[in-house]
Scaffold this motif. Structure first.
Motif, mmCIF file in Angstrom:
data_model
loop_
_atom_site.group_PDB
_atom_site.id
_atom_site.type_symbol
_atom_site.label_atom_id
_atom_site.label_comp_id
_atom_site.label_asym_id
_atom_site.label_seq_id
_atom_site.Cartn_x
_atom_site.Cartn_y
_atom_site.Cartn_z
ATOM 1 N N TYR A 55 0.816 -1.205 0.000
ATOM 2 C CA TYR A 55 0.000 0.000 0.000
ATOM 3 C C TYR A 55 0.849 1.254 0.000
ATOM 4 N N ALA A 56 0.430 2.208 -0.834
ATOM 5 C CA ALA A 56 0.946 3.564 -0.729
ATOM 6 C C ALA A 56 0.210 4.253 0.421
ATOM 7 N N GLN A 57 0.873 5.216 1.010
ATOM 8 C CA GLN A 57 0.304 5.918 2.162
ATOM 9 C C GLN A 57 0.307 7.431 1.907
ATOM 10 N N ALA A 58 -0.589 8.102 2.581
ATOM 11 C CA ALA A 58 -0.632 9.557 2.475
ATOM 12 C C ALA A 58 -1.121 10.148 3.781
ATOM 13 N N TRP A 59 -0.776 11.403 3.974
ATOM 14 C CA TRP A 59 -1.331 12.204 5.059
ATOM 15 C C TRP A 59 -2.174 13.308 4.444
ATOM 16 N N PHE A 60 -3.368 13.454 4.974
ATOM 17 C CA PHE A 60 -4.271 14.541 4.617
ATOM 18 C C PHE A 60 -4.529 15.366 5.870
ATOM 19 N N GLY A 94 -12.157 21.976 3.335
ATOM 20 C CA GLY A 94 -12.146 20.620 2.828
ATOM 21 C C GLY A 94 -10.873 19.896 3.200
ATOM 22 N N ARG A 95 -10.895 18.582 3.037
ATOM 23 C CA ARG A 95 -9.716 17.781 3.335
ATOM 24 C C ARG A 95 -8.718 17.925 2.182
ATOM 25 N N GLU A 96 -7.448 18.119 2.522
ATOM 26 C CA GLU A 96 -6.431 18.320 1.499
ATOM 27 C C GLU A 96 -5.234 17.415 1.751
ATOM 28 N N ILE A 97 -4.564 17.072 0.682
ATOM 29 C CA ILE A 97 -3.397 16.217 0.820
ATOM 30 C C ILE A 97 -2.218 17.028 1.350
ATOM 31 N N THR A 157 7.197 1.599 -2.221
ATOM 32 C CA THR A 157 8.621 1.360 -1.994
ATOM 33 C C THR A 157 9.283 2.483 -1.217
ATOM 34 N N GLY A 158 8.618 3.608 -1.136
ATOM 35 C CA GLY A 158 9.228 4.772 -0.494
ATOM 36 C C GLY A 158 10.090 5.595 -1.428
ATOM 37 N N LEU A 159 10.171 5.187 -2.683
ATOM 38 C CA LEU A 159 11.052 5.873 -3.620
ATOM 39 C C LEU A 159 10.420 7.114 -4.235
ATOM 40 N N THR A 160 9.102 7.174 -4.228
ATOM 41 C CA THR A 160 8.400 8.336 -4.779
ATOM 42 C C THR A 160 7.656 9.031 -3.653
ATOM 43 N N ILE A 161 7.880 10.331 -3.536
ATOM 44 C CA ILE A 161 7.283 11.122 -2.464
ATOM 45 C C ILE A 161 6.721 12.403 -3.040
ATOM 46 N N TYR A 162 5.585 12.799 -2.510
ATOM 47 C CA TYR A 162 4.924 14.039 -2.920
ATOM 48 C C TYR A 162 4.650 14.894 -1.690
ATOM 49 N N TYR A 163 4.828 16.194 -1.844
ATOM 50 C CA TYR A 163 4.467 17.159 -0.802
ATOM 51 C C TYR A 163 3.617 18.269 -1.397
ATOM 52 N N ALA A 164 2.636 18.696 -0.646
ATOM 53 C CA ALA A 164 1.918 19.903 -1.007
ATOM 54 C C ALA A 164 2.870 21.089 -0.893
ATOM 55 N N ASP A 165 2.666 22.081 -1.732
ATOM 56 C CA ASP A 165 3.550 23.248 -1.722
ATOM 57 C C ASP A 165 3.592 23.918 -0.351
ATOM 58 N N SER A 166 2.486 23.884 0.346
ATOM 59 C CA SER A 166 2.387 24.584 1.629
ATOM 60 C C SER A 166 3.274 23.970 2.715
ATOM 61 N N VAL A 167 3.739 22.730 2.510
ATOM 62 C CA VAL A 167 4.539 22.074 3.555
ATOM 63 C C VAL A 167 5.940 21.696 3.081
ATOM 64 N N ALA A 170 -4.579 5.098 2.980
ATOM 65 C CA ALA A 170 -3.843 4.088 2.230
ATOM 66 C C ALA A 170 -4.629 3.668 0.997
ATOM 67 N N ARG A 171 -3.885 3.318 -0.036
ATOM 68 C CA ARG A 171 -4.463 2.732 -1.237
ATOM 69 C C ARG A 171 -3.361 1.948 -1.928
ATOM 70 N N THR A 172 -3.735 1.214 -2.964
ATOM 71 C CA THR A 172 -2.776 0.322 -3.598
ATOM 72 C C THR A 172 -1.637 1.092 -4.265
ATOM 73 N N TYR A 173 -1.979 2.150 -5.015
ATOM 74 C CA TYR A 173 -0.969 2.944 -5.702
ATOM 75 C C TYR A 173 -1.074 4.398 -5.262
ATOM 76 N N MET A 174 0.042 5.106 -5.249
ATOM 77 C CA MET A 174 0.059 6.476 -4.782
ATOM 78 C C MET A 174 -0.854 7.347 -5.630
ATOM 79 N N ALA A 175 -1.588 8.207 -4.954
ATOM 80 C CA ALA A 175 -2.486 9.135 -5.623
ATOM 81 C C ALA A 175 -2.566 10.396 -4.788
ATOM 82 N N TYR A 176 -3.324 11.381 -5.287
ATOM 83 C CA TYR A 176 -3.287 12.692 -4.645
ATOM 84 C C TYR A 176 -4.658 13.204 -4.219
#
Length: 122
Positions: A32-37, A44-47, A54-64, A98-104
């Motif tokens: 599972y890919a994981q995210a914090w919202f 509204g809820r935001e990512i 694998t931990g090899l791909t990471i995304y951050y919102a611009d605000s953080v 959590a979900r199977t593949y990373m999403a936003y």
């Protein structure tokens, strides 16, 4: 079924730090890919951040970007969000997802924790 339990929220002064943890159970964590919202009052809820299986791909919102760090420990079956240089506008309920593949998008995640409150005072 995947169960997610967040911890580590609290009250902190602006400029301070907190580390959120999300313990995962029920299925193979590395599948599972994981995210914090987050969701602030009246908004509204935001990512905030996301990390691939694998931990090899990471995304951050611009605000953080530059202040928050997402990581995962597959041995401990836990995902973390290290939050530094906190600002009052970071005040929100933070959710692990959590979900199977990373999403936003909020609607793309299948499993959610109950949330943990983060309050940053000025």
């Amino acid at each position: 079924q995947v169960q997610l339990v967040e911890s580590g929220g609290g009250l902190v002064q602006a400029g301070g730090s907190l580390r959120l943890s999300c313990a995962v159970s029920g299925r193979t964590f590395s599948n599972y890919a994981q995210a914090w919202f987050r969701q602030a009052p009246g908004k509204g809820r935001e990512i905030v951040a996301a990390i691939s299986r694998t931990g090899l791909t990471i995304y951050y919102a611009d605000s953080v970007k530059g202040r928050f760090t997402i990581s995962r420990d597959n041995a401990k079956i836990t995902v973390y969000l290290q939050m530094n240089s906190l600002k009052p506008e970071d005040t929100a309920v933070y959710y692990c997802a959590a979900r199977t593949y990373m999403a936003y998008g909020v609607e793309e995640y299948d499993y959610w924790g109950q949330g943990t409150q983060v309050t940053v005072s000025s």
